[in-house]
Design an enzyme around this catalytic site. Structure first.
Site, PDB file in Angstrom:
ATOM      1  N   ASP A   1      -3.181  47.614  62.062  1.00 36.57           N
ATOM      2  CA  ASP A   1      -4.334  47.958  62.883  1.00 36.57           C
ATOM      3  C   ASP A   1      -4.047  47.620  64.356  1.00 36.57           C
ATOM      4  O   ASP A   1      -3.047  46.952  64.668  1.00 36.57           O
ATOM      5  CB  ASP A   1      -5.565  47.195  62.367  1.00 36.57           C
ATOM      6  CG  ASP A   1      -6.852  47.974  62.581  1.00 36.57           C
ATOM      7  OD1 ASP A   1      -6.897  48.823  63.495  1.00 36.57           O
ATOM      8  OD2 ASP A   1      -7.827  47.722  61.846  1.00 36.57           O
TER       9      ASP A   1
ATOM     10  N   ASP B   1     -13.584  55.336  61.990  1.00 35.12           N
ATOM     11  CA  ASP B   1     -13.614  54.944  60.579  1.00 35.12           C
ATOM     12  C   ASP B   1     -14.556  55.844  59.780  1.00 35.12           C
ATOM     13  O   ASP B   1     -15.685  56.090  60.198  1.00 35.12           O
ATOM     14  CB  ASP B   1     -14.153  53.511  60.434  1.00 35.12           C
ATOM     15  CG  ASP B   1     -13.190  52.470  60.976  1.00 35.12           C
ATOM     16  OD1 ASP B   1     -12.175  52.847  61.588  1.00 35.12           O
ATOM     17  OD2 ASP B   1     -13.473  51.276  60.775  1.00 35.12           O
TER      18      ASP B   1
END
Ligand code: GAL
Length: 411
Positions: free
Chosen positions: A159, A219
């Site tokens: 990430d 997301d």
């Protein structure tokens, strides 16, 4: 010797025309399960032992993957997302799993997952902290890559939280190098473009050399609005992102949320069809221990999975918006075409879409004839057609008709 070096040179330069990450992995889009959308950062094992992020969750998921046909359908990676680690590194500076929730440690978990014939994925972050506030890998790339390799990890989702955006390229590249140095085959899943887009257009050719797949957009959530938003983003940027996708490197529109709470069955069919058309990784985030039979059948549909996993590895794209329908197409091996027609009109009943040259220019592959198979909403051999056939498909609101069209040569 000279000839050998020359041969090697030609092999390296010409065998890899789009310059993908040369780790031999993800030659077709990665398939598996990833905990994030469904289980998020639930670390409360005292009050929610069945759903908290713990070794039990992954072991149970691995068991079900094998007994319920998921592995056989092609899903092979069980992936841990954020919130698995302890808040502190150990005395040697190594990442460690939370001891209460992962009492056996990640290596044992990887052994268990491997004993089921599956692979284990893990999550880390290139900045100072993960998005959930756990230790980041900045300053520890080599050490962490080696830790993951020692544990037997097979995929890393890396990430990009808590990092200056202009250092993303350097960070993702350095971790890629660190993973390669371990000598272990580790699929490298990046979020580099997602964090770079707010500042400037990412260099997709550079990131394709570094990552096996990369998240571009926000997301996914368990809603039709979220799935539509991701599709819209993808279509809006398709001229930039579609040409770079191919064996070894894929655009990642995020997880499949099929089998959860937010999508109607038609919307679940749309997500599955479009994720196959987009050559996306198929990483489910749902509870495989408790999933309704229709969602399971959809996720395991071998016709859709074979479109997703088509070895030509070309990503499909949106080709038309007509009368509140969206048409998406993906070229497949052997001159075949996968076609998805989504009904974007969210009222009323099923609407009809005629497959003609006027609505669908690629219908010309039906010259002189083609064989048409409907895969969604139900499997039907629609037979042999010509350019002038009158073929009509019925599509429910927010649903998708998925078809494959095979051109035929007449003797
Ligand atoms: C986000 C990422 C999600 C999930 C989450 C974990 O940034 O996009 O997919 O990994 O962090 O904290």
């Amino acid at each position: 010797m000279g000839a050998f070096v020359l041969l090697l040179f030609f092999f390296c330069v010409f065998d890899n025309p789009v310059g993908s990450l040369d780790n031999g992995l993800s030659l077709t889009p990665t398939m598996g399960w990833l905990h994030w959308e469904r289980f998020m950062c639930n670390i409360d094992c005292d009050s929610d032992p069945h759903n908290c992020i713990s070794e039990n969750l992954y072991m149970q998921m691995a068991n079900v993957m094998v007994t319920e046909g998921w592995k056989e359908a092609g899903y092979e990676y069980i992936c841990i997302d954020d919130c698995w680690s302890s808040h502190q590194r150990d005395a040697q500076g190594l990442l460690q799993a939370d001891p209460k929730r992962f009492p056996s440690g990640i290596k044992k978990l990887a052994d268990y997952v491997h004993s089921k014939g599956l692979m284990l994925g893990i999550y880390a972050d290139l900045g100072t902290e993960t998005c959930g506030g756990f230790p980041g890998s900045l300053g520890y790339y080599d050490i962490d890559a080696q830790t993951f390799a020692d544990w037997g990890v097979d995929l890393l989702k890396f990430d990009g939280c808590y990092m200056k955006w202009n250092l993303l390229g350097e960070g993702y590249t350095n971790m890629s190098i660190a993973l390669n140095k371990t000598g272990r085959s580790i699929v490298y899943s990046c979020e580099w473009p997602l964090y770079e887009w707010p500042y400037h257009q990412p260099d997709y050719h550079a990131l394709r050399k570094v990552c096996n797949h990369w998240r571009n957009s926000v997301d996914v959530e368990d809603s039709w609005a979220s799935v539509k938003n991701i599709l819209e983003w993808t279509a809006d940027h398709q001229n930039i992102i579609v040409p770079v996708a191919g064996p070894g490197g894929w655009n990642d529109p995020d997880m499949l949320v099929i089998g959860n709470f937010g999508l109607s069955h038609d919307q679940q069919e749309s997500q599955m069809a479009l994720w196959a058309i987009m050559a996306s990784p198929l990483l489910m985030s749902n509870d495989l221990r408790d999933i309704c039979p229709r969602a399971k059948e959809l996720l395991q549909n071998r016709h859709i999975i074979s479109i997703s996993q088509d070895p030509l590895g070309k990503q499909g794209y949106r080709t038309a918006k007509v009368n509140n329908f969206e048409v998406w197409e993906r070229p497949l091996t052997g001159g075949q075409l996968a076609l998805a027609v989504m009904n974007k009109y969210e009222a009323g009943g099923p609407r009809h879409f005629p497959l003609t040259l006027a609505t669908l220019p690629s219908w010309k592959i039906c010259t002189p004839e083609c064989n048409v198979t409907q895969i969604l909403p139900s499997y039907k051999e629609l037979g042999v057609h010509t350019l002038f056939s009158q073929l009509v498909v019925a599509i429910n609101p927010s649903g998708t008709a998925l078809l494959s069209i095979t051109p035929m040569k007449v003797e």
